[in-house]
Scaffold this motif. Structure first.
Motif, short mmCIF file in Angstrom:
data_model
loop_
_atom_site.label_atom_id
_atom_site.label_comp_id
_atom_site.label_asym_id
_atom_site.label_seq_id
_atom_site.Cartn_x
_atom_site.Cartn_y
_atom_site.Cartn_z
N ALA A 1 0.76 -1.14 0.01
CA ALA A 1 -0.08 0.12 -0.03
C ALA A 1 0.84 1.28 0.21
O ALA A 1 0.56 2.09 -0.73
N ASN B 1 -3.47 5.45 2.53
CA ASN B 1 -3.16 4.13 1.87
C ASN B 1 -3.10 2.78 2.79
O ASN B 1 -3.83 1.71 2.74
N CYS B 2 -2.07 3.15 3.80
CA CYS B 2 -2.19 2.17 4.82
C CYS B 2 -3.45 1.77 5.69
O CYS B 2 -3.66 0.71 6.15
#
Length: 61
Positions: free
Chosen positions: A10, A49-50
């Protein structure tokens, strides 16, 4: 062969990130930025994203 983790994937898919490696034992992520990237801005996107992978993820920089 290095095992990649979803959180690393990610982070690596984030524009401006050249590479990312997570050390889960130390609870740290090393991020290498692409040339010209603004780290503070990129890390905000890395966090977003993480969190899609691990919603309780926190990043301090």
């Amino acid at each position: 062969m290095k095992k990649t983790y979803k959180i690393e994937e990610a982070a690596c898919k984030t524009p401006g990130v050249k590479s990312a490696a997570v050390n889960f034992m130390a609870l740290k992520m090393a991020v290498e930025f692409e040339e010209g990237a603004v780290p503070a801005n990129v890390m905000q996107e890395v966090l977003k994203n993480c969190k899609r992978v691990e919603d309780d993820c926190e990043i301090f920089f």
